[in-house]
Scaffold this active site. Structure first.
Site, PDB file in Angstrom:
ATOM      1  N   SER A 253     -71.827  50.507 -24.004  1.00  0.00           N
ATOM      2  CA  SER A 253     -72.240  49.338 -22.618  1.00  0.00           C
ATOM      3  C   SER A 253     -72.157  48.238 -22.607  1.00  0.00           C
ATOM      4  O   SER A 253     -72.575  47.594 -23.727  1.00  0.00           O
ATOM      5  CB  SER A 253     -73.511  50.142 -22.509  1.00  0.00           C
ATOM      6  OG  SER A 253     -74.394  49.600 -22.186  1.00  0.00           O
ATOM      7  N   LYS A 254     -72.725  47.350 -22.200  1.00  0.00           N
ATOM      8  CA  LYS A 254     -72.170  46.228 -22.038  1.00  0.00           C
ATOM      9  C   LYS A 254     -73.767  46.227 -22.140  1.00  0.00           C
ATOM     10  O   LYS A 254     -74.050  45.013 -22.683  1.00  0.00           O
ATOM     11  CB  LYS A 254     -72.249  45.128 -20.325  1.00  0.00           C
ATOM     12  CG  LYS A 254     -70.597  45.223 -20.071  1.00  0.00           C
ATOM     13  CD  LYS A 254     -70.374  44.817 -19.138  1.00  0.00           C
ATOM     14  CE  LYS A 254     -69.017  44.939 -18.427  1.00  0.00           C
ATOM     15  NZ  LYS A 254     -68.831  44.011 -17.259  1.00  0.00           N
ATOM     16  N   ARG A 255     -74.625  47.048 -22.234  1.00  0.00           N
ATOM     17  CA  ARG A 255     -76.134  46.139 -22.129  1.00  0.00           C
ATOM     18  C   ARG A 255     -76.445  45.761 -23.668  1.00  0.00           C
ATOM     19  O   ARG A 255     -77.407  45.273 -24.729  1.00  0.00           O
ATOM     20  CB  ARG A 255     -77.029  46.753 -21.978  1.00  0.00           C
ATOM     21  CG  ARG A 255     -77.409  46.781 -20.352  1.00  0.00           C
ATOM     22  CD  ARG A 255     -78.309  47.791 -19.512  1.00  0.00           C
ATOM     23  NE  ARG A 255     -77.500  49.087 -19.592  1.00  0.00           N
ATOM     24  CZ  ARG A 255     -78.212  50.748 -20.628  1.00  0.00           C
ATOM     25  NH1 ARG A 255     -79.444  50.464 -21.241  1.00  0.00           N
ATOM     26  NH2 ARG A 255     -77.667  50.747 -20.221  1.00  0.00           N
ATOM     27  N   LYS A 256     -75.255  46.206 -25.045  1.00  0.00           N
ATOM     28  CA  LYS A 256     -76.058  46.415 -25.816  1.00  0.00           C
ATOM     29  C   LYS A 256     -74.740  45.380 -27.103  1.00  0.00           C
ATOM     30  O   LYS A 256     -74.713  45.376 -27.469  1.00  0.00           O
ATOM     31  CB  LYS A 256     -75.401  47.740 -26.647  1.00  0.00           C
ATOM     32  CG  LYS A 256     -76.223  49.219 -25.804  1.00  0.00           C
ATOM     33  CD  LYS A 256     -77.206  49.726 -27.291  1.00  0.00           C
ATOM     34  CE  LYS A 256     -78.317  50.864 -26.202  1.00  0.00           C
ATOM     35  NZ  LYS A 256     -77.280  51.728 -25.797  1.00  0.00           N
TER      36      LYS A 256
END
Ligand code: GLU
Length: 497
Positions: A253-256
């Site tokens: 995930s891009k959020r991480k």
């Protein structure tokens, strides 16, 4: 093994997923191991997704990772063109051949007809495969409509009730039935092929022997198998690579953090560290299993090429552990020779540095000085991108720090601090330069000064470090001072007096 030819076939979306580098690396390694070729094919048949400069990203990333193709639009080769949009006449010819053979058909459904079909399918909440009303239209009639200017697509004619058994070199045996598969489009109304037609035609004509691609393509297998059959072509060996998972579950995930390959490079990961990390996402060394080298984690690309085989891939989904990657990167940074470390950093600045002032400062300082600064950081940083911030104090006068915030300093009196600074400055002015005295002599001198003012040696070093670098954390003090030189040190200490 027959002649090995592998390919990497990204779509130029401007975004190359780090998992794509893993796929490319496996394909590259297999080709190299067997003295074959690794080719790059640009799959740009979806014109709605055209992104300016996207091909440059692909070539540049592969180059930075050392996964340079033997054949491609930019590297040449005799099986080209290697960009699908340059092969439209080829796909048209093969699609028409399928129509003539009865394995495909001209289809004329309007947008409304298709929307209606979708609506009915959704209302019935059934997942059934699309069967076009035109699949049995006599060919002569279809041709008349085309001659009259009707818009058409070419669809694959799915046989009814046919079982398909497929052997994947990694995932094992899979079974499908054509009843679950649409009469899918092969050639679109704009003359572009769909992925399914193009990939089969190209892998065949480019003589690809082994295909590595993601498991997301598994549902397309029956279409491809039937196409190979219809053309009478032998299929390559397929290995569908398992999805790389986020430690928190689900897709990476891009959020991480970074997901795109060039983002990792921009964050200052070394290509060789990334490759080593990616290798182990789904592969284990046969030597490790045979000789019980279970602890071995470091593999150069050369080691990998010498050993890589599809049978050593693991089909369970690997987890992308970002801490582990950071650790690998730090290990790789530390193992570089000083020269290569400097090279890695300057290459990184050339590629990804966006602070023009900093770049000019590096040039003005000159290679020797920069090298001295960098060598002091080599064991301290985990990524190349951390370095510019750590070098700032060499170029810009740091802000002053309040002693109340520093543990070793907060109990000192003003007189003690001033005493240490004055005596140090006096000592410095007696020396021609910092380097005219050895580090040990300096260290001894600071200890003597500290004692004179009833200050712990550690506190005296800290007071000097803070004045000179603006931070309680810095590389060894006298090394730093040698680079900064006498005048700058004097000015910076004066500010505290
Ligand atoms: N163009 C496809 C993609 O970018 C390639 C799939 C394949 O390797 O066959 O996912």
């Amino acid at each position: 093994m027959n002649h090995v030819r592998t390919r990497f076939a990204p779509s130029p979306t401007g975004f190359l997923h780090i998992g794509g580098v893993r796929t490319a690396m496996y394909a590259f390694a297999l080709a190299k191991r067997h003295g074959g070729q690794f080719l790059l094919r640009v799959e740009d048949t979806d014109q709605t997704r055209f992104v300016e400069g996207a091909e440059d990203v692909i070539f540049s990333v592969l180059d930075q990772f050392g996964l340079t193709p033997d054949e491609s639009d930019r590297h040449g080769g005799d099986k080209g063109p290697y960009r699908q949009s340059d092969r439209l006449d080829i796909y048209k010819k093969y699609a028409e051949q399928l129509v003539e053979q009865g394995d495909a058909f001209y289809s004329f459904e309007s947008k409304e007809e298709l929307a209606e079909h979708r609506r009915v399918a959704e209302a019935n909440k059934e997942r059934f495969a699309y069967r076009s009303p035109y699949r049995d239209l006599p060919l002569e009639e279809a041709k008349k409509r085309i001659a009259a200017g009707d818009e058409y697509v070419i669809r694959q004619k799915m046989p009814a009730g046919q079982g398909i058994i497929f052997e994947d070199a990694l995932q094992g045996t899979m079974k499908f039935t054509t009843d679950d598969v649409d009469d899918g489009i092969l050639l679109k109304s704009d003359g572009f092929p769909t992925y399914h037609l193009a990939v089969v035609v190209d892998d065949h004509l480019m003589e690809v022997s082994h295909v590595f691609r993601g498991v997301e393509w598994i549902p397309s297998i029956p279409k491809h198998v039937l196409l190979y059959k219809a053309f009478g072509w032998e299929m390559p060996v397929f290995a569908h690579l398992s999805l790389i998972l986020d430690p928190g579950g689900g897709k990476l995930s891009k959020r991480k953090g970074a997901v795109a390959a060039d983002e990792f490079l921009k964050e200052g990961y070394l290509p060789q560290a990334l490759l080593n990390f990616l290798m182990l996402l789904g592969w284990s060394s046969p030597q490790e299993r045979e000789h019980g080298e279970s602890e071995r984690e470091f593999f150069s690309m050369q080691d990998f090429v010498e050993q890589f085989d599809i049978s050593d891939l693991n089909k369970s989904s690997p987890v992308f552990n970002r801490e582990k990657l950071l650790w690998f990167n730090q290990q790789y940074l530390q193992q570089l020779s000083p020269d290569l470390f400097v090279r890695a950093f300057t290459d990184w600045v050339d590629h990804y540095g966006d602070d023009e002032t900093f770049k000019q400062q590096l040039v003005a300082a000159g290679p020797e000085k920069v090298q001295n600064m960098l060598v002091l950081e080599q064991t301290r940083v985990k990524t190349l991108a951390e370095i510019p911030a750590t070098l700032q104090f060499y170029f810009n006068e740091p802000g002053t720090v309040s002693f109340a915030e520093v543990k070793q300093l907060k109990n000192l009196t003003d007189e003690q601090v001033a005493g240490v600074y004055r005596d140090f400055l006096a000592e410095l002015s007696r020396q021609e330069s910092v380097s005219s005295w050895g580090h040990e002599a300096w260290e001894q001198s600071v200890r003597t000064i500290a004692e004179r003012h009833d200050v712990k040696a550690g506190s005296a070093f800290m007071a000097l470090r803070i004045a000179v670098t603006g931070s309680p954390f810095s590389p060894p003090l006298f090394e730093v001072m040698e680079i900064l030189q006498k005048d700058t040190i004097q000015e910076r200490i004066q500010r505290y007096l």
